[in-house]
Design an enzyme around this catalytic site. Sequence first.
Site, PDB file in Angstrom:
ATOM      1  N   LYS A   1       0.831  -1.210   0.000  1.00 42.25           N
ATOM      2  CA  LYS A   1       0.000   0.000   0.000  1.00 42.25           C
ATOM      3  C   LYS A   1       0.870   1.267   0.000  1.00 42.25           C
ATOM      4  CE  LYS A   1      -2.820   2.263   3.613  1.00 42.25           C
ATOM      5  NZ  LYS A   1      -2.354   3.531   3.277  1.00 42.25           N
TER       6      LYS A   1
ATOM      7  N   LYS B   1       7.617   0.777   1.494  1.00 40.28           N
ATOM      8  CA  LYS B   1       8.242  -0.044   0.451  1.00 40.28           C
ATOM      9  C   LYS B   1       9.644   0.452   0.112  1.00 40.28           C
ATOM     10  CE  LYS B   1       5.027   0.931  -2.496  1.00 40.28           C
ATOM     11  NZ  LYS B   1       4.122   1.622  -1.568  1.00 40.28           N
TER      12      LYS B   1
HETATM   13  N1  LIG Z   1       9.944   0.789  10.106  1.00 38.74           N
HETATM   14  C1  LIG Z   1       9.762   2.113  10.041  1.00 38.74           C
HETATM   15  N2  LIG Z   1       9.907   2.884  11.125  1.00 38.74           N
HETATM   16  C2  LIG Z   1       9.722   4.203  11.053  1.00 38.74           C
HETATM   17  N3  LIG Z   1       9.384   4.867   9.950  1.00 38.74           N
HETATM   18  C3  LIG Z   1       9.237   4.161   8.835  1.00 38.74           C
HETATM   19  C4  LIG Z   1       9.425   2.749   8.803  1.00 38.74           C
HETATM   20  N4  LIG Z   1       9.198   2.334   7.528  1.00 38.74           N
HETATM   21  C5  LIG Z   1       8.900   3.436   6.799  1.00 38.74           C
HETATM   22  N5  LIG Z   1       8.928   4.542   7.569  1.00 38.74           N
HETATM   23  C6  LIG Z   1       8.668   5.900   7.162  1.00 38.74           C
HETATM   24  O1  LIG Z   1       7.434   5.962   6.484  1.00 38.74           O
HETATM   25  C7  LIG Z   1       7.478   6.902   5.435  1.00 38.74           C
HETATM   26  C8  LIG Z   1       7.022   6.256   4.153  1.00 38.74           C
HETATM   27  O2  LIG Z   1       7.938   5.265   3.736  1.00 38.74           O
HETATM   28  P1  LIG Z   1       8.261   4.950   2.224  1.00 38.74           P
HETATM   29  O3  LIG Z   1       8.482   6.171   1.428  1.00 38.74           O
HETATM   30  O4  LIG Z   1       9.321   3.916   2.237  1.00 38.74           O
HETATM   31  O5  LIG Z   1       6.904   4.292   1.838  1.00 38.74           O
HETATM   32  P2  LIG Z   1       6.453   3.773   0.406  1.00 38.74           P
HETATM   33  O6  LIG Z   1       5.620   2.580   0.639  1.00 38.74           O
HETATM   34  O7  LIG Z   1       7.589   3.652  -0.517  1.00 38.74           O
HETATM   35  O8  LIG Z   1       5.544   4.970  -0.031  1.00 38.74           O
HETATM   36  P3  LIG Z   1       4.992   5.291  -1.511  1.00 38.74           P
HETATM   37  O9  LIG Z   1       3.865   4.367  -1.744  1.00 38.74           O
HETATM   38  O10 LIG Z   1       4.562   6.708  -1.367  1.00 38.74           O
HETATM   39  O11 LIG Z   1       6.135   5.100  -2.452  1.00 38.74           O
HETATM   40  C9  LIG Z   1       8.898   7.388   5.352  1.00 38.74           C
HETATM   41  O12 LIG Z   1       8.983   8.670   5.889  1.00 38.74           O
HETATM   42  C10 LIG Z   1       9.690   6.394   6.144  1.00 38.74           C
HETATM   43  O13 LIG Z   1      10.781   6.987   6.780  1.00 38.74           O
HETATM   44 MG   LIG Z   2       7.976   4.535  -2.448  1.00 37.17          MG
END
Ligand SMILES: Nc1ncnc2c1ncn2[C@@H]1O[C@H](COP(=O)(O)OP(=O)(O)OP(=O)(O)O)[C@@H](O)[C@H]1O
Ligand SMILES: [Mg+2]
Lengths: 291, 423
Positions: free
Chosen positions: A14, A19
């Site tokens: 999601k 991710k």
């Molecule tokens: N285990 C964790 N502990 C703390 N913060 C986290 C953790 N995993 C992710 N985050 C934080 O959550 C936020 C979103 O993470 P990320 O960008 O990796 O998500 P994503 O799934 O790639 O989002 P998108 O779908 O927008 O690409 C970031 O600011 C990241 O630092």
């Molecule tokens: Mg992302």
Amino acid sequence: MPEKIGKHIAIYGKGGIGKSTTTSNISAALAEAGYKVIQIGCDPKSDSTNTLRGNNYLPTVLDSLREGNQIHIEDISVSGFHGVLCIESGGPVPGVGCAGRGINAAVSLLQELNLFEEFQPDYVLYDVLGDVVCGGFAVPIRDGITDRAYVVSSSDFMAIYAANNLFKAINKYAPTGGAKLGGVIANSITAGYSRSIIDDFTKKTGTTVAGYVDRSLVVQQSELYGKTVIEANPESEQADIYRRLAKHIAENDELVVPNPLGSADLRDWAREWGDKIYNLQAGVVDGREVM
Amino acid sequence: MSNTLEIPRNGCALHGALQTAEAVHDLIPVVHSNPGCGVHGHLARRAGGTAAGKGYQIPGTGLMERHIIFGGASRLREQLKNVSKVFEGKTYLVLNSCASAMVGDDVEAMTREAVEQGLPVIASLNAGFHGDVHYGYEHVTLDLFRQLTKPPKQKQDRLVNLLGILPGRDLTAFGDLEELERILTGIGLKVHTFFGTEKGLSQFETASEAALTITCSDWGRLAAEYLSAEYDVPALHLSSVPMGILKVKELVEQVKIRLGLPEEDVGGFLSRETEYFDRYLSFASPLIQKSRYGGPVMIVADVHRAFQYAEFLRIYLGVPVQTIAVTDSFTEDKNLREEKLLRLKKLAAQVYESQDEKEISDLVRHAEISRVLGSSLEQRAARERKLSWMGVSYPDFSGLYLNKSHAGIRGAVSFLEDYLQSL
Ligand SMILES: Nc1ncnc2c1ncn2[C@@H]1O[C@H](COP(=O)(O)OP(=O)(O)OP(=O)(O)O)[C@@H](O)[C@H]1O
Ligand SMILES: [Mg+2]
Ligand code: SF4
């Protein structure tokens, strides 16, 4: 399809679930362990590899494609932490065109450019945008591009819902040569019951948890430095969590075709958990058994 | 969804819109699609008899993968500029396709932009997936009225609009429009046929001035209802294209009442037409009655044509119609649909709805008939049983239709010729 060079792994989940953070830390951990790694961001936001390359500018594959010039791998890739090759597919302007087709075209172009033959990676990680909303976003698991997918999920219902949708897509395409599931990466684990929720969901769907990643301030702090946890806080417990996860993913060859829950079953399942958590917080004693 | 259709004989909505727009003089369609959408419709019509010998000169945007990914709107902008240089002084109609609709190209914004720059551009968005050729005809005509028709300068009490005959689909569309125009002109009216006339574009502009819209099939209803709601032009809905003297008299009578025409305007004309028709009918009917021409037939056609031929055969030639296969989708109006089915069942022992070549051919194989009036797609099954066959519906691979008619009086005579010759 010719013999694949390296293991090709797609990471779904999601929007905003973690991710890119997780994928980048896995890449960093694998690279640190001496493997040759490529990370391909399959997301029009093109922010997948930010923390691997210190937020440096990187033109996306589709930016180059749009300009119509001859494209070379050097123009659309940059070497990041411990030599991880960073690539971003990019996408159209929001609200215009078809991003799903764009990702498809970007990945095909990389193949045409003989990226894998030239770089000879051990691992290629695809960080794929948000939910599997249409056929375009299922391409990385569909056309034999990757042979395994992982899904990042927290214990939030919407994250699990998205994971279940990915299971549906895998279930549909696996019989015709699509990717299978490596497992669920449980992210942002906090409250006592969040592990149990994910465990229960994987049990119900015939899947497994590849690793538990705690919710940790170190992650956010590292991100603010423009780095992965592995790079910014190599000694931290969180870095070890990512290393263990990376090792598991590197070695795991038990791939499954998941049994997604039907919409009604998923709703009922969620409601049961709602009751359990309510009882738990209200102090009803037999709610404890869920822990 | 799960049913397969074999050789469905109906092109897509874009094809319907395109073949309709092509029939409007001085209107230049611009097809906003990947290469192939426009030209395949054209090739099908060329093989099917309604565009025989015609070249393909339709401008299009020829979208490639990059336009799908990044959007094709700017390609359309560029193409409209080019088109305005090649086809000067015309009106341009943008039609879109499945691909450009699915990626969400904002055709309307491009159209507005072109209009702001002084180009006469309109748009009709009937991407193929909306339906088949009938849908395309229905909606492109509606859009043309919506975007071209001006408020009436002056109402004309002797002007009628004629709708519901589908260019490119009805084999005899242009000839029928000409014949119906001849008849209505004969009783002192002016007629907007819109298609196949040099005045097409200006007829769309002044359609609001008409005193009546006549529709010859349900596919003209939507546009007629628009003209009625927007400009108070009442509508007269026919269920078929009038053919033979009785139907012509019926039409003239109804128009006379609606427009309040004096009897002397119509009487003389009708008696001349009656005499003309009877003269030729008297050659043909003895031939038919005393020979095997008179055996039961099967008709495969769109609903308005099925009515037309079934009634004609029965009334004038005493030929029973055993089976009718209706090849267009009926109107969605349930009551109207029931009523049509009932009326068709009075004309034929068996009535089917199908667009499927295999299904219809199987009907041909098993029906108790001695000849088939249909499309070339039934020809093989007819030949297997040594049944005679006559082309009355699209596609007719051996036919060439310019302005042949099967409507009105002269068209009916020409039908008699075709009917006798086709053995
Ligand atoms: N285990 C964790 N502990 C703390 N913060 C986290 C953790 N995993 C992710 N985050 C934080 O959550 C936020 C979103 O993470 P990320 O960008 O990796 O998500 P994503 O799934 O790639 O989002 P998108 O779908 O927008 O690409 C970031 O600011 C990241 O630092
Ligand atoms: Mg992302
Ligand atoms: S159905 Fe769609 S893709 Fe096919 S010709 Fe029609 S508009 Fe083009």
